[in-house]
Write an enzyme that holds these catalytic residues in place. Structure first.
Site, mmCIF file in Angstrom:
data_model
loop_
_atom_site.group_PDB
_atom_site.id
_atom_site.type_symbol
_atom_site.label_atom_id
_atom_site.label_comp_id
_atom_site.label_asym_id
_atom_site.label_seq_id
_atom_site.Cartn_x
_atom_site.Cartn_y
_atom_site.Cartn_z
ATOM 1 N N HIS A 1 0.841 -1.196 0.000
ATOM 2 C CA HIS A 1 0.000 0.000 0.000
ATOM 3 C C HIS A 1 0.879 1.250 0.000
ATOM 4 O O HIS A 1 2.109 1.158 -0.055
ATOM 5 C CB HIS A 1 -0.944 -0.027 1.202
ATOM 6 C CG HIS A 1 -0.214 -0.089 2.515
ATOM 7 N ND1 HIS A 1 0.151 1.031 3.212
ATOM 8 C CD2 HIS A 1 0.241 -1.147 3.224
ATOM 9 C CE1 HIS A 1 0.791 0.676 4.313
ATOM 10 N NE2 HIS A 1 0.867 -0.643 4.341
ATOM 11 N N ALA A 2 0.293 2.408 0.060
ATOM 12 C CA ALA A 2 1.016 3.673 -0.108
ATOM 13 C C ALA A 2 2.180 3.851 0.872
ATOM 14 O O ALA A 2 3.280 4.213 0.470
ATOM 15 C CB ALA A 2 0.048 4.850 0.008
#
Length: 105
Positions: A27-28
């Site tokens: 994820h980010a």
């Protein structure tokens, strides 16, 4: 005749399979940590993974490329590192994946 530079054969080249083990995948926040780590090395660092439209390849020094992999927990990626500091770069990146990007899950 090959178009590769004469020193290309002497340049370390490492390929490893790594698995995304953290619960939230790449994820980010995890992608940002990976890009920050990859940027510390001079070597070219690529990740490749299977996506719905075939194999995707990402430059590990590009947040957009890494995010486009959309690697979820359990995804297997191929890490390819080429350059003078390839061994230490590959080790550091594999360790980050194994340590779940410091997320604990």
């Amino acid at each position: 005749m090959s178009a590769e530079p004469a020193n290309a054969a002497a340049e370390p080249h490492i390929e490893k399979r790594i698995t995304v083990v953290n619960k939230l995948g790449l994820h980010a926040r995890a992608a940002a940590k990976l890009v920050k780590l990859a940027a510390r090395f001079d070597s070219a660092i690529k990740l490749a993974g299977a996506g719905s439209s075939g194999v995707k390849t990402a430059d590990a020094k590009s947040i957009m490329d890494v995010m486009m992999l959309a690697a979820t927990q359990g995804s297997e990626l191929k890490l390819v590192v080429r350059g003078g500091d390839a061994p230490s770069a590959a080790d550091a990146i594999c360790r980050m994946f194994a340590e779940r990007f410091g997320e604990g899950e």
